[in-house]
Design a protein around this motif. Structure first.
Motif, PDB file in Angstrom:
ATOM      1  N   GLU A 115       0.355  -1.097  -0.230  1.00  0.00           N
ATOM      2  CA  GLU A 115       0.433   0.334  -0.060  1.00  0.00           C
ATOM      3  C   GLU A 115       0.409   1.278  -0.092  1.00  0.00           C
ATOM      4  O   GLU A 115       0.865   2.080  -0.523  1.00  0.00           O
ATOM      5  CB  GLU A 115      -1.240   0.071   1.503  1.00  0.00           C
ATOM      6  N   ARG A 116       1.792   1.050   0.718  1.00  0.00           N
ATOM      7  CA  ARG A 116       2.844   2.929   0.848  1.00  0.00           C
ATOM      8  C   ARG A 116       3.291   2.457  -0.961  1.00  0.00           C
ATOM      9  O   ARG A 116       3.054   4.208  -1.072  1.00  0.00           O
ATOM     10  CB  ARG A 116       3.868   2.602   1.665  1.00  0.00           C
ATOM     11  N   LYS A 117       3.599   1.336  -0.727  1.00  0.00           N
ATOM     12  CA  LYS A 117       4.733   1.629  -2.529  1.00  0.00           C
ATOM     13  C   LYS A 117       3.312   2.289  -3.700  1.00  0.00           C
ATOM     14  O   LYS A 117       3.525   3.037  -4.071  1.00  0.00           O
ATOM     15  CB  LYS A 117       4.847   0.191  -2.943  1.00  0.00           C
ATOM     16  N   ARG A 118       1.948   2.061  -3.427  1.00  0.00           N
ATOM     17  CA  ARG A 118       0.732   2.750  -4.590  1.00  0.00           C
ATOM     18  C   ARG A 118       0.727   3.844  -3.928  1.00  0.00           C
ATOM     19  O   ARG A 118       0.961   5.047  -4.553  1.00  0.00           O
ATOM     20  CB  ARG A 118      -0.275   1.862  -4.041  1.00  0.00           C
ATOM     21  N   VAL A 119       0.724   4.694  -2.643  1.00  0.00           N
ATOM     22  CA  VAL A 119       0.636   6.076  -2.312  1.00  0.00           C
ATOM     23  C   VAL A 119       1.370   6.316  -2.779  1.00  0.00           C
ATOM     24  O   VAL A 119       1.722   7.885  -3.342  1.00  0.00           O
ATOM     25  CB  VAL A 119       0.295   5.766  -0.162  1.00  0.00           C
ATOM     26  N   LEU A 120       3.370   6.130  -1.968  1.00  0.00           N
ATOM     27  CA  LEU A 120       4.352   7.239  -3.067  1.00  0.00           C
ATOM     28  C   LEU A 120       4.288   7.674  -4.953  1.00  0.00           C
ATOM     29  O   LEU A 120       4.712   8.016  -4.869  1.00  0.00           O
ATOM     30  CB  LEU A 120       5.533   6.144  -2.507  1.00  0.00           C
ATOM     31  N   VAL A 121       3.555   6.687  -5.803  1.00  0.00           N
ATOM     32  CA  VAL A 121       3.714   6.587  -7.228  1.00  0.00           C
ATOM     33  C   VAL A 121       2.437   7.532  -6.758  1.00  0.00           C
ATOM     34  O   VAL A 121       2.512   8.073  -8.169  1.00  0.00           O
ATOM     35  CB  VAL A 121       3.454   5.707  -7.790  1.00  0.00           C
ATOM     36  N   ALA A 122       1.437   7.741  -6.185  1.00  0.00           N
ATOM     37  CA  ALA A 122       0.417   8.923  -6.321  1.00  0.00           C
ATOM     38  C   ALA A 122       0.754  10.158  -6.092  1.00  0.00           C
ATOM     39  O   ALA A 122       0.501  11.105  -6.603  1.00  0.00           O
ATOM     40  CB  ALA A 122      -0.797   8.009  -5.732  1.00  0.00           C
ATOM     41  N   ARG A 123       2.024   9.866  -5.226  1.00  0.00           N
ATOM     42  CA  ARG A 123       2.385  11.366  -4.719  1.00  0.00           C
ATOM     43  C   ARG A 123       3.229  11.918  -5.527  1.00  0.00           C
ATOM     44  O   ARG A 123       3.723  13.059  -6.173  1.00  0.00           O
ATOM     45  CB  ARG A 123       2.697  11.188  -3.398  1.00  0.00           C
ATOM     46  N   ALA A 124       3.987  11.168  -6.260  1.00  0.00           N
ATOM     47  CA  ALA A 124       4.900  11.411  -7.327  1.00  0.00           C
ATOM     48  C   ALA A 124       4.107  12.091  -9.268  1.00  0.00           C
ATOM     49  O   ALA A 124       4.607  12.692  -9.338  1.00  0.00           O
ATOM     50  CB  ALA A 124       5.605   9.816  -7.758  1.00  0.00           C
ATOM     51  N   LEU A 125       2.884  11.523  -8.987  1.00  0.00           N
ATOM     52  CA  LEU A 125       2.164  11.635  -9.312  1.00  0.00           C
ATOM     53  C   LEU A 125       1.391  13.051  -9.439  1.00  0.00           C
ATOM     54  O   LEU A 125       0.734  13.768 -10.689  1.00  0.00           O
ATOM     55  CB  LEU A 125       1.626  10.756 -10.465  1.00  0.00           C
ATOM     56  N   MET A 126       1.159  13.642  -8.332  1.00  0.00           N
ATOM     57  CA  MET A 126       0.389  14.522  -7.890  1.00  0.00           C
ATOM     58  C   MET A 126       0.509  16.141  -8.700  1.00  0.00           C
ATOM     59  O   MET A 126      -0.313  16.737  -9.285  1.00  0.00           O
ATOM     60  CB  MET A 126       0.255  14.976  -6.332  1.00  0.00           C
ATOM     61  N   THR A 127       2.149  16.120  -9.118  1.00  0.00           N
ATOM     62  CA  THR A 127       2.210  17.724  -9.391  1.00  0.00           C
ATOM     63  C   THR A 127       2.069  17.473 -11.402  1.00  0.00           C
ATOM     64  O   THR A 127       2.950  18.193 -11.767  1.00  0.00           O
ATOM     65  CB  THR A 127       3.541  18.251  -9.490  1.00  0.00           C
ATOM     66  N   ASN A 128       2.103  16.145 -11.734  1.00  0.00           N
ATOM     67  CA  ASN A 128       1.955  16.092 -13.185  1.00  0.00           C
ATOM     68  C   ASN A 128       3.171  16.688 -13.364  1.00  0.00           C
ATOM     69  O   ASN A 128       3.775  17.394 -14.952  1.00  0.00           O
ATOM     70  CB  ASN A 128       1.202  17.101 -13.510  1.00  0.00           C
ATOM     71  N   PRO A 129       4.170  15.623 -13.287  1.00  0.00           N
ATOM     72  CA  PRO A 129       5.838  16.367 -13.329  1.00  0.00           C
ATOM     73  C   PRO A 129       5.556  15.298 -15.406  1.00  0.00           C
ATOM     74  O   PRO A 129       5.362  14.496 -15.376  1.00  0.00           O
ATOM     75  CB  PRO A 129       6.635  14.726 -13.014  1.00  0.00           C
TER      76      PRO A 129
END
Length: 277
Positions: free
Chosen positions: A157-171
């Motif tokens: 679950e942590r891995k998925r959340v970290l990926v979501a955080r990384a995508l949050m800023t539309n990098p």
């Protein structure tokens, strides 16, 4: 072009020219020549101590090279504001995970990426912030975790959340440092499937992922960089890099690589591996 001034290729998100990184009198990476374009999906693979994380920390604008020229988004490291570069780069790593407070909620953790902070304090988030956070959580299959706290999450679950955080800023560039590490088989396969979908999405950012295991490489990845002891063993199109010959050289033992469908698998083929120099 003026003499002594390097020409910048603005189509390249990463442009490393004879880049090396040294610490404590020891060269950890390089020299490396490496270029990443917008529509490419790269995997960096190699044994422990190969220099993978050091290389990706430079790509994340978190470290300066000791020598050579490093350009990110057309800007030269050391000649531009690193904070501006970092706002265009999404990062998921174990180092980041270790700094997250256990009491932080998943929704706040994801939203705070847009404010370049870790840990909500007095920020007031908008409905737009919440909508975007829920959208990226849903994309990675973690929408149901929005109200949970970090300390209650499983490793997967942590891995998925970290990926979501990384995508949050539309990098423009997404860097994933061993996103499947510590996950069980089911969790790994779920994440590999999602990352494969992301890699096939034409609107997704360029992706660079570190892994130790070829089995964790999702479908849709186009290129590979194989490192050993800071040196490039091979790089280029993924099917030309992930060969038995190249992995045998990098891992110092006889490795057989097979491709089944769109996935790679590797195994040792006999006892008695070679020793490192």
């Amino acid at each position: 072009m003026m003499e002594g001034v390097s020409e910048i290729n603005e189509d390249l998100l990463i442009d490393f020219r004879d880049v090396a990184f040294a610490r404590g009198g020891r060269n950890l990476v390089g020299p490396v020549n490496w270029q990443v374009e917008l529509d490419e999906r790269w995997v960096i693979i190699g044994p422990n101590g190969a220099g993978k994380t050091t290389l990706i920390r430079m790509a994340a604008a978190e470290e300066f090279p000791s020598s050579g020229e490093a350009y990110l988004m057309g800007e030269k490291l050391g000649k531009t504001d690193m904070r501006d570069l970092r706002s265009m780069i999404g990062v998921s790593s174990a180092a980041l995970a270790g700094r997250i407070p256990d009491e932080e909620t998943v929704a706040d953790l994801v939203i705070s990426a847009g404010y370049a902070i870790l840990g909500r304090w007095r920020e007031e988030y908008t409905e737009l912030d919440l909508d975007q956070a829920f959208e990226v959580l849903e994309r990675v299959g973690a929408y149901h975790l929005a109200d949970r706290t970090w300390g209650t999450l499983s490793e997967g679950e942590r891995k998925r959340v970290l990926v979501a955080r990384a995508l949050m800023t539309n990098p423009e560039l997404l860097l994933l440092d061993e996103p499947s590490a510590g996950m069980d088989l089911g969790g790994r396969e779920d994440l590999v499937g999602y990352l494969g979908d992301l890699a096939m999405d034409a609107d997704a950012p360029a992706i660079v992922m570190i892994t130790h295991h070829v089995e964790e490489i999702p479908d849709g990845f186009t290129h590979a960089l194989l490192l050993d002891e800071g040196e490039v063993v091979a790089q280029g199109l993924i099917n030309t890099v992930l060969t038995s010959e190249n992995l045998t050289k990098a891992f110092h033992q006889p490795i057989q690589v097979d491709r089944i469908g769109d996935r790679y698998f590797a195994r040792r083929v006999r006892s008695g591996g070679a020793h490192r120099r």
